[in-house]
Design an enzyme around this catalytic site. Structure first.
Site, PDB file in Angstrom:
ATOM      1  N   LYS A 258       1.290  -1.656  -0.096  1.00 30.52           N
ATOM      2  CA  LYS A 258       0.229  -0.072   0.134  1.00 30.52           C
ATOM      3  C   LYS A 258       1.370   1.558  -0.307  1.00 30.52           C
ATOM      4  O   LYS A 258       0.880   1.961  -1.012  1.00 30.52           O
ATOM      5  CB  LYS A 258      -1.268  -0.272   1.143  1.00 30.52           C
ATOM      6  CG  LYS A 258      -1.671   1.316   1.640  1.00 30.52           C
ATOM      7  CD  LYS A 258      -2.294   1.355   3.105  1.00 30.52           C
ATOM      8  CE  LYS A 258      -2.368   2.735   3.457  1.00 30.52           C
ATOM      9  NZ  LYS A 258      -1.318   3.359   4.422  1.00 30.52           N
ATOM     10  N   ASN A 259       1.959   1.361   1.221  1.00 30.33           N
ATOM     11  CA  ASN A 259       2.671   2.451   1.280  1.00 30.33           C
ATOM     12  C   ASN A 259       3.230   2.776  -0.134  1.00 30.33           C
ATOM     13  O   ASN A 259       4.553   4.260  -0.016  1.00 30.33           O
ATOM     14  CB  ASN A 259       2.816   2.619   2.265  1.00 30.33           C
ATOM     15  CG  ASN A 259       2.206   3.262   3.530  1.00 30.33           C
ATOM     16  OD1 ASN A 259       1.344   3.555   2.927  1.00 30.33           O
ATOM     17  ND2 ASN A 259       2.578   2.721   4.959  1.00 30.33           N
TER      18      ASN A 259
ATOM     19  N   CYS B  35      -4.661   9.235   9.360  1.00 30.24           N
ATOM     20  CA  CYS B  35      -5.015   8.257  11.060  1.00 30.24           C
ATOM     21  C   CYS B  35      -4.852   9.616  11.682  1.00 30.24           C
ATOM     22  O   CYS B  35      -3.513  10.290  11.185  1.00 30.24           O
ATOM     23  CB  CYS B  35      -4.109   7.087  10.933  1.00 30.24           C
ATOM     24  SG  CYS B  35      -4.823   5.524  10.172  1.00 30.24           S
TER      25      CYS B  35
ATOM     26  N   ARG C 220      -1.065  15.971  11.812  1.00 35.71           N
ATOM     27  CA  ARG C 220       0.508  15.366  10.953  1.00 35.71           C
ATOM     28  C   ARG C 220       1.383  16.060  10.153  1.00 35.71           C
ATOM     29  O   ARG C 220       0.587  16.792   9.242  1.00 35.71           O
ATOM     30  CB  ARG C 220       0.217  14.063  10.476  1.00 35.71           C
ATOM     31  CG  ARG C 220      -0.129  12.932  11.761  1.00 35.71           C
ATOM     32  CD  ARG C 220      -0.752  11.702  10.386  1.00 35.71           C
ATOM     33  NE  ARG C 220       0.078  10.818   9.750  1.00 35.71           N
ATOM     34  CZ  ARG C 220      -0.387  10.130   8.960  1.00 35.71           C
ATOM     35  NH1 ARG C 220      -1.392   9.267   9.460  1.00 35.71           N
ATOM     36  NH2 ARG C 220       0.625   9.395   7.998  1.00 35.71           N
TER      37      ARG C 220
ATOM     38  N   ASP D 104       3.894   1.028  12.213  1.00 29.98           N
ATOM     39  CA  ASP D 104       2.646   0.192  11.407  1.00 29.98           C
ATOM     40  C   ASP D 104       2.202  -1.040  11.866  1.00 29.98           C
ATOM     41  O   ASP D 104       1.341  -1.829  10.880  1.00 29.98           O
ATOM     42  CB  ASP D 104       2.501   0.503   9.427  1.00 29.98           C
ATOM     43  CG  ASP D 104       2.660   1.798   9.141  1.00 29.98           C
ATOM     44  OD1 ASP D 104       1.814   2.790  10.441  1.00 29.98           O
ATOM     45  OD2 ASP D 104       3.125   1.816   8.335  1.00 29.98           O
TER      46      ASP D 104
ATOM     47  N   ARG E 104      -8.905   0.588   3.212  1.00 31.04           N
ATOM     48  CA  ARG E 104      -8.044   1.007   3.030  1.00 31.04           C
ATOM     49  C   ARG E 104      -6.906   0.667   3.048  1.00 31.04           C
ATOM     50  O   ARG E 104      -5.824   1.008   2.207  1.00 31.04           O
ATOM     51  CB  ARG E 104      -8.289   2.115   3.680  1.00 31.04           C
ATOM     52  CG  ARG E 104      -9.939   2.558   3.401  1.00 31.04           C
ATOM     53  CD  ARG E 104      -9.657   4.582   4.243  1.00 31.04           C
ATOM     54  NE  ARG E 104      -9.458   5.333   3.205  1.00 31.04           N
ATOM     55  CZ  ARG E 104      -9.387   6.954   2.965  1.00 31.04           C
ATOM     56  NH1 ARG E 104      -9.659   7.075   3.586  1.00 31.04           N
ATOM     57  NH2 ARG E 104      -9.913   7.765   2.089  1.00 31.04           N
TER      58      ARG E 104
HETATM   59  N1  EPU Z   1       7.508  14.246  10.638  1.00 32.32           N
HETATM   60  C1  EPU Z   1       7.753  15.497  11.301  1.00 32.32           C
HETATM   61  N2  EPU Z   1       7.356  16.368  10.028  1.00 32.32           N
HETATM   62  C2  EPU Z   1       7.187  16.230   8.637  1.00 32.32           C
HETATM   63  C3  EPU Z   1       6.733  14.844   8.191  1.00 32.32           C
HETATM   64  C4  EPU Z   1       6.898  13.685   9.386  1.00 32.32           C
HETATM   65  O1  EPU Z   1       7.807  16.059  12.789  1.00 32.32           O
HETATM   66  O2  EPU Z   1       7.421  16.918   7.960  1.00 32.32           O
HETATM   67  C5  EPU Z   1       6.776  13.213  12.283  1.00 32.32           C
HETATM   68  C6  EPU Z   1       5.897  12.828  12.260  1.00 32.32           C
HETATM   69  O3  EPU Z   1       5.341  13.673  12.923  1.00 32.32           O
HETATM   70  C7  EPU Z   1       6.247  11.241  12.824  1.00 32.32           C
HETATM   71  C8  EPU Z   1       7.727  11.101  12.330  1.00 32.32           C
HETATM   72  O4  EPU Z   1       8.065  12.561  11.719  1.00 32.32           O
HETATM   73  O5  EPU Z   1       6.067  11.770  14.070  1.00 32.32           O
HETATM   74  C9  EPU Z   1       7.283   9.855  10.775  1.00 32.32           C
HETATM   75  O6  EPU Z   1       6.576  10.549  10.313  1.00 32.32           O
HETATM   76  P1  EPU Z   1       6.891  10.365   8.242  1.00 32.32           P
HETATM   77  O7  EPU Z   1       6.605  11.413   7.488  1.00 32.32           O
HETATM   78  O8  EPU Z   1       7.012   9.714   8.311  1.00 32.32           O
HETATM   79  O9  EPU Z   1       5.666   9.613   8.211  1.00 32.32           O
HETATM   80  P2  EPU Z   1       4.612   9.399   6.774  1.00 32.32           P
HETATM   81  O10 EPU Z   1       5.011   9.690   6.063  1.00 32.32           O
HETATM   82  O11 EPU Z   1       3.113  10.704   7.272  1.00 32.32           O
HETATM   83  C10 EPU Z   1       4.004   6.851   6.793  1.00 32.32           C
HETATM   84  C11 EPU Z   1       2.913   5.690   6.227  1.00 32.32           C
HETATM   85  C12 EPU Z   1       2.667   5.233   7.971  1.00 32.32           C
HETATM   86  C13 EPU Z   1       3.513   5.042   8.555  1.00 32.32           C
HETATM   87  C14 EPU Z   1       4.914   5.937   8.798  1.00 32.32           C
HETATM   88  C15 EPU Z   1       5.789   5.836   9.519  1.00 32.32           C
HETATM   89  C16 EPU Z   1       2.435   6.087   4.007  1.00 32.32           C
HETATM   90  C17 EPU Z   1       0.718   7.413   3.081  1.00 32.32           C
HETATM   91  N3  EPU Z   1       1.841   6.346   5.387  1.00 32.32           N
HETATM   92  O12 EPU Z   1       3.448   7.944   6.958  1.00 32.32           O
HETATM   93  O13 EPU Z   1       1.786   4.377   7.813  1.00 32.32           O
HETATM   94  O14 EPU Z   1       3.042   4.834   9.951  1.00 32.32           O
HETATM   95  O15 EPU Z   1       4.750   6.537   7.239  1.00 32.32           O
HETATM   96  O16 EPU Z   1       6.235   4.338   8.892  1.00 32.32           O
HETATM   97  O17 EPU Z   1       3.347   5.817   3.443  1.00 32.32           O
HETATM   98  C18 EPU Z   1      -0.045   3.406   7.734  1.00 32.32           C
HETATM   99  O18 EPU Z   1       0.429   2.467   6.926  1.00 32.32           O
HETATM  100  O19 EPU Z   1      -1.257   2.606   8.610  1.00 32.32           O
HETATM  101  C19 EPU Z   1       1.046   4.270   7.702  1.00 32.32           C
HETATM  102  C20 EPU Z   1       0.178   5.262   8.842  1.00 32.32           C
END
Ligand code: EPU
Length: 433
Positions: A23-24, A118, A124, A309, A401
């Site tokens: 998915k990701n 989520c 976020r 995750d 999803r």
């Molecule tokens: N963060 C920041 N600033 C940013 C971006 C992130 O402070 O600009 C922080 C976040 O608040 C968090 C940490 O960095 O504490 C990690 O966030 P990350 O950016 O890695 O997460 P994401 O890209 O928003 C993706 C996955 C999530 C998964 C995370 C971590 C997707 C669409 N989502 O989210 O997947 O938990 O990486 O591996 O790829 C899921 O699939 O259930 C899911 C939530």
């Protein structure tokens, strides 16, 4: 009318499960296909609602989409007419932020509705994405629910970018934008998840020049255009881990097919500490649990650490293990929303900030529960399969999803789970990872 799952638990799982595409990776590769001035054929696409939404957004922007078979999609982005997404579609999924990187990279501008996702205890942030785009010469503003980004002079330029936090989304987004920028970009302190490497491989197979994905530093030499081509998405590490956790909780034996065992090491290692037997053979893994589950401690970390995750799903297993286990969530501020629901089934868990203490119980007992988000929903499915009696899980749209045909896959291995209509359910806005 919304649906819920009805699970009659207590039966061990036996048989084979084939894992879908990640998915990701898919939710990044689909927006990345917008950068291609040609036709891409993407194979092993998971058929989940996040993917359907992503494809709809691309179609609205002017891409032609053809489903070649159940898991193969052809995307023709030669005639993109627009760089502004529809508000309603894009705000439903977290991954819509990748459209900023892809549109900005190819067209020098993007207007994308603020993403959903989520909610793990607060907004976020996307500050690291914005930091990267700004360093490459874009002006980024937030207005009326939209992220507006425009490259000075119409094209981004290369830059050296150090990420303050290891972010999957920022790494992928900046990588996309940089692939079509003028000059070389180096991103330091990047995330190393398998889907980062998959996106780099996809872009490289379309003509990009990206090196170092999977290490701490990625170097991207911008190219003037990307050509069409074919690419197959990697198997979903988290979906595979979820079925491994399910058989750990219920007992039994599952042959997990279409996996990359190396990607599973961080999860397999913990399951083996808990007494689960795992055998690897090529792209298959045999997972068996016959004895009592043992306690262990888990701390979530960016890859190759234990994935956040998988944290809720492993909690469902640890809550049934002998002894007291600790889970430390170090990626998200609040990812324990499922705990109150697991307690309805009899779990003994105390949460204190980013830590949960789980005192193993002998068994769960079925009860009505509600999926608070995608992985939390998967954790409830696992717990329900192991529970004595019947569990009704509502708000399953979150689960669907991210998990392709979870009901069908579980039924095929002996899970007594079915989908029923839930006529009185209140409608709620969908949220997703
Ligand atoms: N963060 C920041 N600033 C940013 C971006 C992130 O402070 O600009 C922080 C976040 O608040 C968090 C940490 O960095 O504490 C990690 O966030 P990350 O950016 O890695 O997460 P994401 O890209 O928003 C993706 C996955 C999530 C998964 C995370 C971590 C997707 C669409 N989502 O989210 O997947 O938990 O990486 O591996 O790829 C899921 O699939 O259930 C899911 C939530």
């Amino acid at each position: 009318m919304t649906r819920e799952y009805l699970v009659r638990g207590g039966k061990p799982l036996f048989g084979e499960v084939t894992i879908s595409g990640a998915k990701n990776a898919a939710v990044a590769i689909i927006p990345a296909a917008l950068m291609v001035d040609g036709v891409c054929r993407i194979e092993n696409v998971p058929m989940i609602s996040d993917v359907t939404l992503s494809l709809k957004i691309l179609e609205e922007l002017g891409a032609s989409i053809r489903l070649l078979n159940a898991h193969t999609v052809e995307i023709d982005s030669r005639h993109i007419a627009c760089t502004r997404t529809s508000y309603d579609l894009a705000r439903k999924i977290r991954a819509s932020y990748y459209l900023v990187g892809s549109l900005l990279g190819r067209f020098g501008q993007a207007e994308v509705a603020m993403p959903g996702g989520c909610n793990f205890g607060g907004v976020r942030p996307i500050d690291q994405h914005v930091k990267g785009f700004t360093a490459m010469g874009a002006k980024v503003t937030l207005e009326s629910g939209f992220i507006n980004a425009a490259a000075e002079g119409g094209r981004l330029h290369g830059a050296n970018i150090y990420l303050d936090v290891v972010s999957v989304g920022a790494t992928m987004n900046i990588m996309m934008a940089a692939a079509l920028a003028e000059g070389t970009t180096v991103i330091e302190n990047v995330a190393k998840e398998p889907h980062i490497v998959d996106l780099a491989n996809f872009l490289n197979s379309m003509g990009a020049d990206i090196r170092g994905a999977g290490t701490d530093s990625i170097k991207i030499t911008g190219v003037p255009r990307l050509n069409g081509g074919s690419y197959a998405i990697i198997p979903d590490q988290i979906e595979a881990g979820t079925y491994m956790a399910a058989v750990a909780a219920t007992g039994g034996e599952l042959l997990i097919r279409n996996v990359i065992p190396k990607h599973m090491d961080c999860i397999s290692a913990k399951l083996m500490e808990m007494g689960v037997e795992i055998e690897e053979n090529g792209d298959e893994m045999l997972v068996r649990r016959s004895g009592k589950l043992q306690r262990t401690n888990i701390k979530t970390m960016p890859y190759p650490g234990f994935p956040t995750d998988m944290q809720p799903q492993i909690a469902s297993v640890l809550a049934l293990a002998d002894g007291t286990s600790l889970i430390t969530e170090s990626v998200w501020n609040n990812r324990f929303k499922y705990v109150d629901e697991l307690k309805r089934l009899g779990a003994r868990i105390q949460v204190d900030g980013k830590m949960a203490v789980l005192e193993g119980v002998d068994h769960f007992t079925g009860a009505p529960v509600q999926a608070p988000d995608l992985r939390a929903g998967a954790a409830l499915v696992i717990a329900a399969l192991a529970a004595h009696g019947t569990t009704e899980i509502s708000h399953v749209q979150y689960i669907e999803r991210g998990y392709e045909d979870i009901v069908g896959k579980l039924r095929a291995v002996g899970g007594d789970i079915c989908m029923v209509d839930e006529p009185e359910a209140e409608k709620e806005e969908a949220r997703i990872g």
